[in-house]
Design a protein around this motif. Structure first.
Motif, mmCIF file in Angstrom:
data_model
loop_
_atom_site.group_PDB
_atom_site.id
_atom_site.type_symbol
_atom_site.label_atom_id
_atom_site.label_comp_id
_atom_site.label_asym_id
_atom_site.label_seq_id
_atom_site.Cartn_x
_atom_site.Cartn_y
_atom_site.Cartn_z
ATOM 1 N N ARG A 100 -105.696 -35.289 -39.566
ATOM 2 C CA ARG A 100 -106.204 -36.640 -39.366
ATOM 3 C C ARG A 100 -107.169 -36.722 -38.191
ATOM 4 O O ARG A 100 -107.896 -37.707 -38.045
ATOM 5 C CB ARG A 100 -105.045 -37.617 -39.159
ATOM 6 C CG ARG A 100 -104.207 -37.840 -40.417
ATOM 7 C CD ARG A 100 -102.992 -38.695 -40.125
ATOM 8 N NE ARG A 100 -102.066 -38.028 -39.221
ATOM 9 C CZ ARG A 100 -100.901 -38.527 -38.837
ATOM 10 N NH1 ARG A 100 -100.535 -39.723 -39.266
ATOM 11 N NH2 ARG A 100 -100.112 -37.860 -38.027
ATOM 12 N N GLY A 101 -107.194 -35.693 -37.361
ATOM 13 C CA GLY A 101 -108.132 -35.666 -36.256
ATOM 14 C C GLY A 101 -109.516 -35.254 -36.710
ATOM 15 O O GLY A 101 -109.706 -34.753 -37.821
ATOM 16 N N SER A 102 -110.482 -35.451 -35.843
ATOM 17 C CA SER A 102 -111.873 -35.188 -36.187
ATOM 18 C C SER A 102 -112.388 -33.848 -35.686
ATOM 19 O O SER A 102 -113.496 -33.438 -36.035
ATOM 20 C CB SER A 102 -112.759 -36.304 -35.625
ATOM 21 O OG SER A 102 -112.628 -36.361 -34.214
ATOM 22 N N ILE A 103 -111.590 -33.147 -34.890
ATOM 23 C CA ILE A 103 -112.032 -31.868 -34.327
ATOM 24 C C ILE A 103 -111.443 -30.741 -35.161
ATOM 25 O O ILE A 103 -110.232 -30.664 -35.364
ATOM 26 C CB ILE A 103 -111.599 -31.741 -32.857
ATOM 27 C CG1 ILE A 103 -112.246 -32.856 -32.033
ATOM 28 C CG2 ILE A 103 -111.989 -30.368 -32.322
ATOM 29 C CD1 ILE A 103 -111.793 -32.879 -30.595
ATOM 30 N N MET A 104 -112.302 -29.841 -35.636
ATOM 31 C CA MET A 104 -111.819 -28.710 -36.409
ATOM 32 C C MET A 104 -110.984 -27.799 -35.519
ATOM 33 O O MET A 104 -111.374 -27.467 -34.410
ATOM 34 C CB MET A 104 -112.986 -27.923 -37.010
ATOM 35 C CG MET A 104 -113.768 -28.686 -38.048
ATOM 36 S SD MET A 104 -115.085 -27.678 -38.765
ATOM 37 C CE MET A 104 -116.156 -27.550 -37.350
ATOM 38 N N SER A 105 -109.845 -27.400 -36.047
ATOM 39 C CA SER A 105 -108.927 -26.586 -35.258
ATOM 40 C C SER A 105 -108.449 -25.393 -36.066
ATOM 41 O O SER A 105 -108.387 -25.446 -37.296
ATOM 42 C CB SER A 105 -107.721 -27.431 -34.841
ATOM 43 O OG SER A 105 -106.722 -26.628 -34.227
ATOM 44 N N ASP A 106 -108.087 -24.313 -35.340
ATOM 45 C CA ASP A 106 -107.515 -23.146 -35.996
ATOM 46 C C ASP A 106 -106.007 -23.060 -35.754
ATOM 47 O O ASP A 106 -105.379 -22.044 -36.059
ATOM 48 C CB ASP A 106 -108.194 -21.865 -35.536
ATOM 49 C CG ASP A 106 -108.107 -21.659 -34.032
ATOM 50 O OD1 ASP A 106 -108.756 -20.729 -33.528
ATOM 51 O OD2 ASP A 106 -107.399 -22.436 -33.355
ATOM 52 N N ALA A 107 -105.433 -24.122 -35.222
ATOM 53 C CA ALA A 107 -104.007 -24.119 -34.887
ATOM 54 C C ALA A 107 -103.184 -24.785 -35.990
ATOM 55 O O ALA A 107 -103.489 -25.913 -36.404
ATOM 56 C CB ALA A 107 -103.781 -24.859 -33.574
ATOM 57 N N VAL A 108 -102.150 -24.099 -36.419
ATOM 58 C CA VAL A 108 -101.280 -24.627 -37.476
ATOM 59 C C VAL A 108 -100.727 -25.996 -37.100
ATOM 60 O O VAL A 108 -100.696 -26.910 -37.922
ATOM 61 C CB VAL A 108 -100.135 -23.634 -37.756
ATOM 62 C CG1 VAL A 108 -99.091 -24.257 -38.671
ATOM 63 C CG2 VAL A 108 -100.672 -22.342 -38.357
ATOM 64 N N TYR A 109 -100.316 -26.160 -35.841
ATOM 65 C CA TYR A 109 -99.642 -27.390 -35.429
ATOM 66 C C TYR A 109 -100.548 -28.615 -35.428
ATOM 67 O O TYR A 109 -100.079 -29.748 -35.364
ATOM 68 C CB TYR A 109 -99.006 -27.208 -34.048
ATOM 69 C CG TYR A 109 -99.976 -27.011 -32.910
ATOM 70 C CD1 TYR A 109 -100.294 -25.740 -32.454
ATOM 71 C CD2 TYR A 109 -100.578 -28.102 -32.287
ATOM 72 C CE1 TYR A 109 -101.192 -25.553 -31.412
ATOM 73 C CE2 TYR A 109 -101.473 -27.924 -31.243
ATOM 74 C CZ TYR A 109 -101.770 -26.652 -30.802
ATOM 75 O OH TYR A 109 -102.664 -26.477 -29.784
#
Length: 124
Positions: A100-109
């Motif tokens: 739901r956030g707008s920043i692409m992340s590589d973290a599962v959590y």
């Protein structure tokens, strides 16, 4: 609640290509950052690729950069992972995830919703 359903996995020879898809029940996919992860037997789930809500930005793990392409079609509520030049070490269950956030992340959590996964097997 967002339901994600992956499809398109299967068995392919090394060097071949495969495309997996992720369909969502959510009416408006465009508000979600989407990602693909994978998990091989006995290993932790690892990041593969992510795409911004608009599709204008992408982010890849080093291990797949140049071989895999993530894309999305918000009108069809679907995200894709095109996998080329597949290697036996790409064998894993591939999971689609939504953030739901707008920043692409590589973290599962960071990801809020997950699909059930689709098996990709690359034979040598």
């Amino acid at each position: 609640q967002v339901q994600l359903v992956e499809s398109g996995g299967g068995l392919v020879q090394a060097g071949g290509s495969l495309r997996v898809s992720c369909a969502t029940s959510r009416r408006t996919l465009s508000s979600l950052t989407m990602g693909w992860f994978r998990q091989a037997p006995g290993k932790e789930r690892e990041f593969v690729a992510a795409v911004s809500w608009s599709g204008g930005s992408t982010y890849y793990a080093d291990s797949v950069k140049g071989r895999f392409t993530i894309s999305r079609d918000n009108a069809k509520n679907t995200v894709y992972l095109q996998m080329n030049s597949l290697k036996p070490e790409d064998t894993a269950v591939y999971y689609c995830a939504a953030d739901r956030g707008s920043i692409m992340s590589d973290a599962v959590y960071e990801y809020d919703y997950w699909g059930q996964g689709t098996q990709v097997t690359v034979s040598s």
